[in-house]
Scaffold this active site. Structure first.
Site, short mmCIF file in Angstrom:
data_model
loop_
_atom_site.label_atom_id
_atom_site.label_comp_id
_atom_site.label_asym_id
_atom_site.label_seq_id
_atom_site.Cartn_x
_atom_site.Cartn_y
_atom_site.Cartn_z
N GLY A 19 0.78 -1.23 0.00
CA GLY A 19 0.00 0.00 0.00
C GLY A 19 0.81 1.28 0.00
N THR A 20 2.09 1.21 0.36
CA THR A 20 2.91 2.42 0.32
C THR A 20 3.65 2.56 -1.00
OG1 THR A 20 4.79 1.26 1.32
CG2 THR A 20 3.27 2.40 2.81
N ARG A 43 4.88 -3.89 7.36
CA ARG A 43 5.92 -4.68 7.99
C ARG A 43 6.23 -4.13 9.38
NH1 ARG A 43 10.51 -4.93 3.37
NH2 ARG A 43 10.47 -2.73 3.87
N LYS A 52 7.57 6.07 4.34
CA LYS A 52 6.50 5.08 4.50
C LYS A 52 5.73 5.33 5.79
CE LYS A 52 8.43 1.31 1.75
NZ LYS A 52 8.83 -0.11 1.73
N LYS A 141 4.74 -13.43 -13.01
CA LYS A 141 3.32 -13.09 -12.86
C LYS A 141 2.45 -14.30 -13.21
CE LYS A 141 3.56 -8.08 -13.46
NZ LYS A 141 3.06 -6.89 -14.20
N ARG A 145 -0.36 -16.45 -11.06
CA ARG A 145 -1.68 -16.80 -11.60
C ARG A 145 -1.95 -18.30 -11.46
NH1 ARG A 145 -3.50 -13.85 -17.22
NH2 ARG A 145 -3.26 -11.67 -16.57
#
Length: 319
Positions: A19-20, A43, A52, A141, A145
């Site tokens: 999120g940061t 964290r 952060k 990636k 998946r």
């Protein structure tokens, strides 16, 4: 049996990992703006980074919940996941495989209604042929998946094409983040269509998908119609806005490939970026296929009520 109406349903609780980060902070803001109880995975050592720490405190002041968790502590991930209904990951490219730990925690928790892994760029399922070393990113990636689908976790994959801050702000001039006033290098003929998307809009569309039954186990492409423009068209638009005519030298595909493959002094990150530029600007691989409307859906068609930022409006901020 009666079911709650759309208006009566409680909004999903959303956990955002990363999120940061660059896109992550936009997702936190969009989740809060759309009324979701929003949790940000932090964290334990976040207090040691002033940027952060300040950003996370601003999230908390805006109503987000900070949840401690570490990718090296499986129990902490499970505890974080059990607090929410939806998990969104925006892990950086050098941390993509860390998401496999998150997938394991989601599977063990067994309560998650939707998972959005860290995608948001080109669709990795279409990039098996990618030039080295970008192929490594796409392969990682795809590994996430495959693990997600094997675990039976409901998912949505977001393909957002070109982040405006990285590509549009500097007219796709590598490592430049404001529009030039003298020269803009053109890649090849510069006529391949590119899709430029504001990061705030990416976040708005992504959050829209998390409770939408139409998007479950689908790939969502963000293709704002006004923003499907070639590099030459974008440079021309900027010239009109700034009232200048820029020098527009061209780089040929062969010269780009030679530099990309033979310059051993480049960092891994630079070589990845050059390979991605190659596929976007020289090969036109953002728009050389159609969205099938079944397994693949288009965000602006799903959510026409969202007012997205046009290329012209985005560039006008620099005038």
């Amino acid at each position: 049996m009666t079911y709650p109406s759309e208006e009566m349903r409680k909004p999903s609780r959303v956990l955002i990992a990363g999120g940061t980060g660059y896109l992550g902070k936009n997702l936190v803001k969009a989740s809060l703006a759309q009324g979701h109880p929003t949790f940000v995975l932090v964290r334990p050592d976040f207090v040691s980074n002033i940027h952060k720490a300040q950003l996370l405190i601003s999230f908390k002041q805006a109503g987000a919940h900070l949840v401690e968790g570490s990718f090296d502590d499986h129990d902490s991930l499970i505890n974080a996941v059990k607090k929410v209904d939806v998990v969104i990951s925006t892990m950086a490219e050098n941390q993509l495989l860390q998401q496999l730990k998150l997938v394991r925690a989601i599977k063990e928790a067994g309560t998650i209604k939707r998972f959005l892994p860290s995608e948001f760029g080109m669709d990795p399922a279409r990039m098996e042929h990618a030039k080295e070393p970008a192929n490594v990113i796409f392969q990682q990636k795809m590994a996430v998946r495959h693990a997600t689908e094997a675990a039976g976790i409901p998912y949505t994959y977001i393909s957002a094409n070109c982040f405006a801050g990285y590509f549009l702000a500097g007219l796709a001039q590598y490592n430049q983040f404001v529009p030039p006033l003298d020269k803009a290098v053109i890649y090849g003929e510069g006529n391949h269509k590119v899709i430029w998307v504001d990061e705030g809009d990416i976040a708005k569309y992504a959050i829209k998908t998390i409770e939408d039954p139409r998007t479950i186990n689908k790939t969502i492409y963000i293709r704002p119609p006004l923003n499907i423009l070639s590099l030459r068209e974008v440079v021309g638009m900027w010239e009109k806005l700034c009232g200048r005519v820029l020098d527009k030298p061209t780089i040929h595909e062969e010269d780009w490939l030679i530099t990309m493959q033979q310059d051993k002094s480049m960092t891994f990150e630079t070589r990845v970026a050059m390979a991605i530029f190659y596929h976007i600007f020289f090969k036109g691989e953002l728009t050389n296929f159609d969205v099938d409307g079944k397994e693949q859906l288009e965000a602006t068609q799903l959510y026409p009520q969202v007012e997205y930022t046009s290329v012209e409006r985005y560039l006008s901020r620099f005038v």
